[in-house]
Design an enzyme around this catalytic site. Structure first.
Site, PDB file in Angstrom:
ATOM      1  CG  ASP A 164      11.100  27.256  -4.264  1.00  0.00           C
ATOM      2  OD1 ASP A 164      10.533  26.188  -4.557  1.00  0.00           O
ATOM      3  OD2 ASP A 164      11.193  28.212  -5.053  1.00  0.00           O
ATOM      4  CG  ASN A 199       4.208  31.293 -14.175  1.00  0.00           C
ATOM      5  OD1 ASN A 199       4.933  32.257 -14.397  1.00  0.00           O
ATOM      6  ND2 ASN A 199       4.621  30.229 -13.511  1.00  0.00           N
ATOM      7  CB  SER A 233       9.247  29.774 -10.728  1.00  0.00           C
ATOM      8  OG  SER A 233       8.036  29.832 -10.048  1.00  0.00           O
TER       9      SER A 233
END
Length: 317
Positions: free
Chosen positions: A56, A184, A251
């Site tokens: 990340d 998304n 996420s």
């Protein structure tokens, strides 16, 4: 169509900051309770000893609720003069994700799904939310070398890559569970498909999002490879500089599943008296879901729900 270039950008999936430095007690941290994580804490020792690599934007490794769970860090980006030992999170995304997995601090009520698990912070995304595909691939390969149990990635791109797919397949081949955010870009239509990679690879556990009422998030991708869904709307978790923020996105759903797998790994070792394979652990995850009565293209196998844990029968004396 697969792009063979290593210089492609991979990015953090768009996420929404729902609050700005809100107090840690002003928002209900509902995700842990929705998936019934506490029901498995005793049998799983809260994920103790399970090694999780989070690829990340880095992490605030000194955060009061995370510092005791960070066991190793590695920077694969150009930031901080490419120093491999500095994983400063300039986005906040990675710190938030890691908190959902392992946050634990006796001074407040913010808690992760598997608060005793071990975290490997692998930074592959810079402060602009972007990272080179090669950085992500290198991070995956590094996680494989370290023999972690789970890789969690809340990032993606619109197209596939041979190098990325090979790295994911190699990780799974070595028995590592790979968990990724579905994306998304959803429009709320179960028949309109949106794909994000690496989540779209069959070997990956692809995670969609629901809100606190258990309804699918309007932004959550719909497609033919969604595996499970988890809380991903208005999720309270850790943020850089000892802060706590509320974010939304697939996420945020992904670390709920990552933490659940850590619990299932320890629980199953006790239950079956052996270490289960990657395939068997995936099967246990699917067993611990419940349908929310939406099409499979949105919910996959259903909402992760750990209350269905069954302990082995004890022999009577």
């Amino acid at each position: 169509m697969k792009n063979k270039s290593e210089d492609l950008n991979i990015k953090l999936l768009p996420f929404k900051i729902e609050s700005n430095s809100r107090g840690r007690n002003t928002v209900n941290q509902y995700g842990v309770d929705m998936i019934k994580a506490r029901d498995m804490w005793k049998e799983s020792n809260k994920g103790s000893g399970v090694r999780i690599a989070v690829i990340d934007s880095g992490c605030d490794i000194y955060h009061e609720s995370l510092k005791n769970n960070i066991v190793e860090v590695r920077n694969f980006t150009n930031e901080d003069n490419k120093n491999p030992n500095i994983v400063t999170d300039r986005v906040g995304h990675g710190t938030h994700v890691i908190g959902t997995i392992v946050a634990n601090n006796p001074n407040n009520n913010i808690v992760g799904i598997a608060p005793s698990a071990q975290i490997y912070v692998l930074k592959a995304i810079e402060g602009n939310g972007l990272g080179k595909l090669s950085w992500v691939v290198n991070a995956i390969n590094y996680a494989v070398e370290k023999k972690v149990d789970i890789i969690s990635m809340s990032l993606g791109m619109g197209g596939s890559s041979d190098k990325l797919e090979r790295a994911v397949k190699e990780a799974v081949k070595k028995g590592i569970l790979v968990v990724c955010a579905a994306g998304n870009s959803g429009d709320g239509n179960a028949d309109s498909f949106e794909y994000s990679y690496p989540a779209a690879y069959e070997e990956v556990i692809s995670v969609g999002a629901v809100d606190k009422k258990g309804n699918p998030a309007s932004f959550s991708n719909a497609n033919l490879v969604i595996d499970v869904i988890a809380p991903g709307v208005e999720i309270l978790s850790t943020y850089p500089n000892n802060k706590y923020e509320v974010l939304s996105g697939t996420s945020m759903a992904t670390p709920h599943v990552t933490g659940s797998l850590a619990l299932l790994k320890n629980w199953s070792r006790e239950e079956f008296q052996r270490d289960l394979s990657e395939t068997e652990l995936y099967a246990q995850l699917i067993k611990h879901t419940k349908s929310i009565n939406y099409p499979r293209t949105i919910q996959g196998n259903g909402l992760v729900y750990l209350a269905q844990v069954k302990t082995k029968n004890k022999k009577k004396n």
